[in-house]
Design a protein around this motif. Structure first.
Motif, short mmCIF file in Angstrom:
data_model
loop_
_atom_site.label_atom_id
_atom_site.label_comp_id
_atom_site.label_asym_id
_atom_site.label_seq_id
_atom_site.Cartn_x
_atom_site.Cartn_y
_atom_site.Cartn_z
N LYS A 1 78.29 15.51 -14.72
CA LYS A 1 78.41 14.12 -14.27
C LYS A 1 77.30 13.79 -13.27
CE LYS A 1 81.08 12.83 -10.96
NZ LYS A 1 82.00 12.46 -9.95
N ASP A 2 77.02 14.72 -12.37
CA ASP A 2 75.96 14.51 -11.38
C ASP A 2 74.57 14.57 -12.03
OD1 ASP A 2 77.92 14.28 -9.45
OD2 ASP A 2 77.78 16.39 -8.84
N MET A 3 74.44 15.41 -13.05
CA MET A 3 73.16 15.49 -13.76
C MET A 3 72.87 14.18 -14.51
SD MET A 3 71.65 18.28 -13.01
CE MET A 3 70.37 18.44 -14.24
N LYS B 1 69.71 9.12 -14.65
CA LYS B 1 69.66 7.67 -14.51
C LYS B 1 68.69 7.28 -13.38
CE LYS B 1 72.52 3.78 -13.23
NZ LYS B 1 73.63 3.46 -12.37
N ASN B 2 68.79 7.97 -12.23
CA ASN B 2 67.90 7.67 -11.11
C ASN B 2 66.44 7.97 -11.46
OD1 ASN B 2 70.09 6.94 -9.55
ND2 ASN B 2 70.28 8.93 -8.58
N CYS C 1 60.58 8.40 -14.34
CA CYS C 1 60.47 9.85 -14.51
C CYS C 1 61.41 10.32 -15.62
CB CYS C 1 60.86 10.57 -13.22
SG CYS C 1 59.89 10.07 -11.80
N ASN C 2 61.28 11.59 -15.99
CA ASN C 2 62.13 12.20 -17.01
C ASN C 2 62.64 13.53 -16.51
OD1 ASN C 2 62.28 10.48 -19.21
ND2 ASN C 2 60.36 11.20 -20.07
N LEU C 3 63.76 13.97 -17.06
CA LEU C 3 64.30 15.30 -16.80
C LEU C 3 64.37 16.02 -18.14
CD1 LEU C 3 65.71 17.19 -14.66
CD2 LEU C 3 67.84 16.37 -15.64
N PHE D 1 68.26 14.07 -4.32
CA PHE D 1 69.40 14.63 -5.06
C PHE D 1 69.76 16.01 -4.50
CE2 PHE D 1 71.43 16.72 -8.71
CZ PHE D 1 72.37 15.75 -9.06
N ALA D 2 68.76 16.82 -4.14
CA ALA D 2 69.01 18.17 -3.60
C ALA D 2 69.73 18.10 -2.26
CB ALA D 2 67.70 18.92 -3.45
#
Length: 169
Positions: free
Chosen positions: A36-38, A43-44, A50-52, A102-103
């Motif tokens: 859920k956090d990922m 989204k952010n 950017c991309n993950l 996020f970290a």
């Protein structure tokens, strides 16, 4: 579930394409971060341009080798757990800034290093990049500095003019 050779080839090609289009790249360990956090992070990152990309380390190594990126020996010691690539497509600093934010909120999310200006940088340098002001903020500071200098110069000239006028009277 093991990936087939075709799936691995497709993933390596995808990694190569994403790496070729990026301006900067941050390596993160996302072990034990809830999905859920990922999704929130994705989204952010998307909002920040950017991309993950989550991939197996061996596939990343192969993709880097095929892309002539020779940093893998430096990186592999810094990458103990699961690997995700945070790719900056529009802004060089945005991946570091978003990943760092996020970290701070999620202890299990760790910044490991990155690639910036075609060089491998360690975690400390990534964190230094993350703390830089945004481009727009720097530009507004520059305009403010230039504007205040011009305003001060005009005031000095005005005072000189006033002092000459009062001296002649």
């Amino acid at each position: 579930m093991a990936l087939t050779k075709e799936q691995k080839t497709k993933q390596v090609q995808d990694i190569k394409e994403k790496v070729a289009n990026q301006k900067s790249m941050i390596f993160v360990d996302f072990n034990k971060v809830p999905s859920k956090d990922m999704f929130e992070l994705r989204k952010n990152l998307k909002e920040g341009g950017c991309n993950l990309k989550i991939a197996k380390k061996t596939l990343v190594r192969v993709a880097f080798g095929q892309s002539n990126i020779s940093f893998w020996n430096k990186m592999k010691s810094a990458i103990p757990g699961q690997l995700a690539l945070v790719l900056g497509i529009e802004d060089e600093i945005a991946p570091a800034r978003i990943a760092n934010k996020f970290a701070k909120e999620h202890q299990d999310f760790k910044i490991l290093g990155g690639i910036f200006e075609s060089r491998f940088i360690d975690r400390e340098k990534v964190l230094a990049l993350a703390n830089l002001p945004s481009r727009n903020e720097l530009l507004s500071r520059l305009v403010g500095s230039l504007s205040s200098s011009m305003t001060s110069f005009v005031r000095v000239l005005d005072k000189i003019k006033e002092s000459k006028e009062t001296a002649s009277v």
